[in-house]
Write an enzyme that holds these catalytic residues in place. Structure first.
Site, PDB file in Angstrom:
ATOM      1  CG  ASP A  55       1.405  -5.295 -17.280  1.00 10.10           C
ATOM      2  OD1 ASP A  55       1.468  -6.236 -16.474  1.00 10.10           O
ATOM      3  OD2 ASP A  55       2.173  -5.177 -18.245  1.00 10.10           O
TER       4      ASP A  55
ATOM      5  CG  MET B  76       1.717 -12.551  -7.559  1.00 13.24           C
ATOM      6  SD  MET B  76       0.764 -13.613  -6.452  1.00 13.24           S
ATOM      7  CE  MET B  76       2.026 -14.768  -5.931  1.00 13.24           C
TER       8      MET B  76
END
Length: 508
Positions: free
Chosen positions: A294, A430
């Site tokens: 991440d 996204m």
């Protein structure tokens, strides 16, 4: 003095009032015209406290201008002495009332004869210093006054504590997460076996200032306020001080090693390396997170940092060293500490900005177009107008940054909070794409984002439709480039043709 609708650091009297209202049983008399007396309202609104703000305004009105201020100021001091019975009454003018050039020290001397409380005039030049510098100076003045008073009375406590101990200097009312940071520092010191001698000024009494020399060392969590006091105590009592702030995993370890060095010179050597290793590898989540996929998604992303010297400098180092984020610009509004700031950040960022003008900061953000901003409440406003996410890391701030929950910025728990703030400030990869693809229900209109409040451009319907087709993560940049092209060419309405012309002009 200058006229501005936004100031990063307030006028000098705000700093003095923050010192007075941080101590217990200290009352401030503010010699000021109506309009300068907003501190009570500001503190009552922002601080999550139940007590009244101990500040009284001695209003400069037409009667005062006709007869002089002495009678009114002395009357206010003696009245508050009888009503509140404070340990200390602190008199401060404001930059406006300073224009009268009155001998306020004479007023203080006269009021002292009739009062049971100690009375001090804040020794601050209201034209030359800002809120932070004034708070630093006033705290040092109060500490010096009570140290000298205790010395004369023969009750100054010079006997060092049996176990290692520290004073925490610089926890204030209206500070950025100060209460949370104080709890985290206390917990850190408890883990290291270090006793807390005194915490000043927040929640403490001026009568306890005579105990400051008991401590083995002084700890300064923020260099903006507290450094002058630490230097005074070092000069008078040879007390070492630590101004290396434990913000982020790396600098927390550096701070602990500095404590280890000081304590080891005064008693048998101590070793905190095992504690640092355990906290870094197993207890704190920040070190693990910085190596996760991440966080690696953020590597190379551009960010801008702006705030007070302490938070902006250490945040820059955390982003660059611990998270691999490119800091395009690091800046501070603490112009008086510009040299230290440059030394701290110059190897971790592309450029450095030292200014207290919010328009300069706004123009810099618009020019660089970062993926995220880390700044004050003002940068949050700028980010909203430019559609750039912003994490607030420094004062000045509004009510949402006086949280009820536990959110420190210092120590190992602070490192976790900062990691969360950084990750949540960046737009997830996204997110925009999914909204574009499946967002048939999305009614959000694309609006013009500009730092200018009077935009002279309009978008035609076909231009807006074309703009909506562009992926969100580059839409803002294309929109700004198109508007810039339109202004340069005297075009008032942006159509599809103008958009393509702007694209061609940019590519040539």
């Amino acid at each position: 003095m200058k006229l501005a609708y936004w100031m990063y650091a307030g006028p000098a009297h705000i700093g003095t009032l923050r010192v007075a209202s941080s101590f217990q049983n200290v009352h401030a008399i503010m010699h000021a015209p109506l309009g300068d007396d907003y501190f009570n309202v500001m503190r009552s609104m922002l601080e999550r406290e139940r007590d009244f703000t101990p500040v009284t305004a001695s209003i400069v009105d037409r009667h005062v201008l006709a007869r002089g201020s002495q009678e009114k100021v002395v009357e206010n001091i003696t009245r508050k002495d009888k009503e509140e019975k404070p340990d200390l009454i602190l008199l401060t003018p404001t930059c406006t009332s300073s224009i009268l050039q009155e001998d306020l020290q004479n007023f203080v001397d006269r009021a002292s004869i009739e009062s049971n409380s100690d009375v001090i005039l804040a020794d601050v030049n209201h034209y030359r210093v800002n809120e932070l510098q004034a708070a630093d100076r006033t705290l040092e003045q109060v500490v010096r006054y009570y140290i000298q008073k205790a010395n004369k009375q023969g009750n100054l406590n010079l006997t060092k504590s049996k176990t290692p101990s520290a004073n925490i200097i610089g926890i204030f009312t209206l500070g950025f997460h100060h209460q949370h940071d104080c709890r985290e520092i206390r917990r850190l010191f408890q883990d290291l076996g270090i006793e807390i001698n005194e915490i000043i000024p927040e929640g403490n009494s001026v009568n306890n200032l005579k105990n400051l020399p008991r401590a083995w060392f002084n700890f300064i969590p923020y260099r903006e306020i507290g450094l002058m006091t630490a230097k005074y105590l070092e000069k008078e009592f040879q007390m070492p001080y630590i101004a290396n702030i434990p913000m982020g995993i790396v600098d927390t370890a550096t701070c602990i090693r500095e404590i280890q060095k000081i304590v080891s010179t005064l008693q048998k050597p101590m070793d905190f390396e095992s504690y640092i290793d355990k906290q870094t590898r197993f207890v704190s989540q920040a070190a693990w997170f910085s190596r996760s996929i991440d966080c690696q998604n953020l590597t190379g992303k551009k960010a801008i940092v702006f705030g007070d010297g302490t938070h902006a400098a250490y945040m820059t180092k955390i982003l660059a060293r611990e998270m691999g984020i490119r800091v395009a610009c690091a800046g501070t509004y603490c112009k008086h500490d510009a040299h230290w700031f440059r030394e701290e950040v110059q190897e971790y960022c592309d450029e450095v900005l030292i200014t207290d003008d919010h328009t300069e900061v706004g123009n810099m953000i618009a020019r660089i177009e970062p993926a995220a901003i880390f700044g004050t409440q003002m940068e949050r406003h700028i980010g909203k107008r430019l559609d750039i996410p912003c994490g607030v890391i420094s004062a000045p701030v509004h009510i949402q940054n006086f949280p009820l929950g536990y959110r420190p910025f210092l120590g190992y728990e602070g490192a976790n909070q900062i990691a969360d703030l950084v990750y949540n400030s960046f737009t997830l990869g996204m997110e925009d794409h999914l909204l574009e693809i499946f967002g048939g229900h999305d009614t959000k209109e694309v609006i013009t984002k500009s730092l200018s409040t009077n935009s002279d451009l309009t978008w035609s319907a076909d231009g807006l439709n074309e703009l909506k087709k562009i992926p969100g993560f580059v839409r803002g940049k294309i929109k700004r480039n198109t508007e810039k092209f339109a202004r340069e060419n005297g075009i008032n309405e942006i159509t599809v043709e103008v958009m393509y012309a702007a694209k061609e002009a940019l590519n040539t």
